[in-house]
Design an enzyme around this catalytic site. Structure first.
Site, short mmCIF file in Angstrom:
data_model
loop_
_atom_site.label_atom_id
_atom_site.label_comp_id
_atom_site.label_asym_id
_atom_site.label_seq_id
_atom_site.Cartn_x
_atom_site.Cartn_y
_atom_site.Cartn_z
N GLU A 180 -12.29 0.45 -10.25
CA GLU A 180 -12.04 -0.66 -11.34
C GLU A 180 -12.98 -1.05 -12.49
O GLU A 180 -12.17 -1.22 -13.29
CB GLU A 180 -12.04 -2.28 -11.18
CG GLU A 180 -10.35 -2.32 -9.80
CD GLU A 180 -10.66 -1.80 -8.35
OE1 GLU A 180 -12.07 -1.36 -8.27
OE2 GLU A 180 -9.47 -1.81 -7.68
N ARG A 218 0.28 3.99 -2.93
CA ARG A 218 0.07 5.03 -2.79
C ARG A 218 1.39 6.58 -3.23
O ARG A 218 0.69 7.39 -3.69
CB ARG A 218 -1.25 5.21 -1.26
CG ARG A 218 -2.15 4.10 -1.72
CD ARG A 218 -3.32 3.96 -0.75
NE ARG A 218 -4.14 3.03 -0.98
CZ ARG A 218 -5.50 2.70 -0.27
NH1 ARG A 218 -5.47 3.48 -0.59
NH2 ARG A 218 -5.92 1.42 -0.48
N GLU A 244 0.93 -1.67 0.06
CA GLU A 244 0.54 0.21 -0.04
C GLU A 244 0.85 1.28 0.18
O GLU A 244 0.34 2.45 -0.73
CB GLU A 244 -0.94 0.40 1.27
CG GLU A 244 -2.33 -0.96 1.35
CD GLU A 244 -3.12 -0.94 -0.19
OE1 GLU A 244 -3.42 0.37 -0.46
OE2 GLU A 244 -4.13 -2.43 0.16
N THR A 261 -1.48 0.92 -10.27
CA THR A 261 -2.28 0.24 -9.64
C THR A 261 -2.77 1.11 -9.05
O THR A 261 -4.25 0.86 -9.21
CB THR A 261 -1.97 -1.32 -9.15
OG1 THR A 261 -3.29 -1.74 -9.34
CG2 THR A 261 -1.37 -1.14 -7.97
C1 DMJ Z 1 -5.96 0.86 -5.08
O1 DMJ Z 1 -5.44 1.08 -3.58
C2 DMJ Z 1 -5.35 -0.45 -6.32
O2 DMJ Z 1 -6.84 -0.15 -7.24
C3 DMJ Z 1 -4.76 -1.36 -5.95
O3 DMJ Z 1 -4.98 -2.52 -6.78
C4 DMJ Z 1 -6.37 -2.24 -4.99
N1 DMJ Z 1 -7.60 -2.05 -4.62
C5 DMJ Z 1 -7.65 -0.38 -4.52
C6 DMJ Z 1 -8.69 0.33 -4.70
O4 DMJ Z 1 -9.96 -0.73 -5.23
#
Ligand code: DMJ
Length: 480
Positions: free
Chosen positions: A374, A111, A107, A460
């Site tokens: 997503e 982030r 995380e 991501t």
């Molecule tokens: C985000 O922190 C990222 O997209 C991660 O890969 C999956 N979960 C969350 C959003 O749903």
């Protein structure tokens, strides 16, 4: 459509007015989310929009400011200059990694490291590069395991790591250790220190040495023995972004990372054979695999895969290009159905294809929506890659639903049950709503030359990172 700078008062009024530019509407949504965070939770990790106070998640230990760092690039892209400036000042003065904190390596990487790297690449401000490298260095002790597969959790003061107590046999998680690659390659690129790229290339080596059941990657890998834990395979939670990063590592390397490419297309082949199914009503879905048995369930998280398949279509063997785009389109349609079949027109956390239902959540604890990106992410890729207007229509439906059900006076909140007649708010404005959901909406309604896919890959958490062109020295990084 020219952007019309009009004052947008209350939500539903402007949504009915077709003269408003949808990109501008996403910008106004960002403003509402940001202003409330600033007002009620400034400097804390996230906002509780109903109780109007800060929300702290143990994912970041006591590193603070997750929403600020996650939102930096969205503010920049939306040209919210004042807000970007105040966010940058906060980072300069307050973002502190010298804390006694046990954090989630994954995380914090996606982030914080991702957010800082993008802010640096977009703005050129040195403070973001320095902070990204400083944080990257703090994460390095996580790799001190017998195999070099990192721990999930790390105390960034003591350097002591461990895994989630619930993970099968003390394992590390595929989607966590497999989602460091893009950021770590950039950390080496920006710091001149090869150690970051070496750490993630070693993860590749360990994976390549292992036998994979039916060519699939289980979600659990023990960092001490180097053996798989339970044979659970998922393209949603616990597995998802590992596959995403194989493809994007290849794209980000200017298509020189042949190993990443091969691993991605081989994995997709196995996923198609063993996990992708069509319901009797004609909806394509990606099931979960548990030791050879299928669970006919698809998570909201899995919906990112529509965009991934479409993004990877170009590099697929020539007879498969159209097929991968089609697969992306089918997943987008299924995920749209999962939204359309709810009362609030927002998708549940997981939906099933058994017991007589299709694309519907059947368990109470799977009916929530926490502002996840997503499905909108997949619409954005599908729009960019096909220009089929239905993806913008679907994105607009999501905007309407978000405004109607998630927008509250104090920001945006998740919903406990999207099938219910009345909103029960969960009182959390997730930082990924600002970094991902709103950014993908804005991109969906903007021109393709805003962050073109040939030059940028999105991590991501939707933080854009530039493609490292062959003459930028990336070859060297890929050979480590
Ligand atoms: C985000 O922190 C990222 O997209 C991660 O890969 C999956 N979960 C969350 C959003 O749903």
């Amino acid at each position: 459509v020219p952007i019309q700078h009009r004052c947008l008062g209350v939500c539903c009024g402007f949504l009915l007015n077709q003269h408003y530019n949808p990109a501008f509407v996403s910008l106004q949504m960002m403003k509402h989310a940001w202003d409330n965070y600033k007002h009620y939770a400034w400097g804390l990790n996230e906002l509780k929009p109903i109780s109007k106070q800060g929300h702290s998640s143990n994912l970041f230990g006591n590193i603070q400011g997750a929403t600020i760092v996650d939102a930096l690039d969205t503010l920049y892209i939306m040209e919210m200059k004042e807000e970007f400036k105040e966010a940058k000042e906060w980072v300069e003065k307050n973002l502190d990694f010298n804390v006694n904190a046990e954090i989630s390596v994954f995380e914090v990487n996606i982030r914080f490291v991702g957010g800082l790297l993008s802010a640096y690449y977009l703005s050129g401000e040195e403070v973001f590069r320095k902070k990204a490298v400083e944080l990257g260095e703090k994460l390095l002790p996580a790799f001190n395991t017998p195999t070099g597969i990192p721990w999930a959790l790390l105390n960034i003061k003591s350097g002591i790591g461990r895994n989630w107590p619930w993970a099968s046999g003390g394992s590390s998680i595929l989607a966590e250790f497999g989602t460091l690659h893009l950021e770590f390659v950039h950390l080496s690129h920006l710091s001149g220190n090869p150690v970051f790229a070496e750490k993630v290339m070693n993860i590749r080596k360990v994976l390549n040495r292992l036998d994979k059941p039916e060519g699939l990657y289980p979600n659990y890998l023990n960092p001490s023995s180097g053996q798989w834990g339970q044979h659970h395979v998922s393209i949603g939670g616990l597995g998802d972004s590992f596959y995403e990063y194989l493809l994007k590592a290849w794209l980000m390397s200017d298509k020189t990372d042949e190993d990443g490419k091969k691993m991605y297309y081989d994995a997709v082949q196995a996923i198609e054979t063993h996990l992708i199914r069509k319901s009797s009503g004609g909806l394509t879905y990606i099931a979960e695999w548990k030791g050879g048995l299928l669970e006919h369930k698809m998570g909201h998280l899995t919906c990112f895969a529509g965009g991934m398949f479409a993004l990877g279509a170009d590099g697929a063997p020539s007879d498969k290009t159209g097929h991968h785009i089609e697969l992306g389109a089918e997943i987008a349609r299924t995920c749209h159905e999962s939204y359309d079949r709810t009362r609030m027109k927002l998708g549940p956390e997981a939906f099933r294809f058994d017991g007589g239902v299709e694309a519907i959540a059947t368990r109470q604890n799977e009916k929530y929506y926490i502002l996840r990106p997503e499905v909108i992410e997949t619409y954005t890729y599908m729009w960019r890659l096909t220009h089929d207007p239905k993806y913008r229509d679907w994105g607009w439906e999501a905007v309407e639903a978000l405004e109607k059900h998630c927008r509250v006076d104090g920001g945006y909140s998740g919903i406990r049950d999207v099938y219910n007649n009345h909103e029960s708010h969960d009182d959390v404005q997730q930082s990924f709503f600002l970094s991902e959901t709103l950014k993908y909406l804005y991109l969906l309604f903007s021109e393709d030359d805003l962050l073109p896919l040939e030059h940028w890959v999105f991590n991501t958490e939707a933080h854009p990172l530039p493609v490292l062109h062959k003459d930028d020295g990336n070859k060297e990084e890929n050979q480590k």
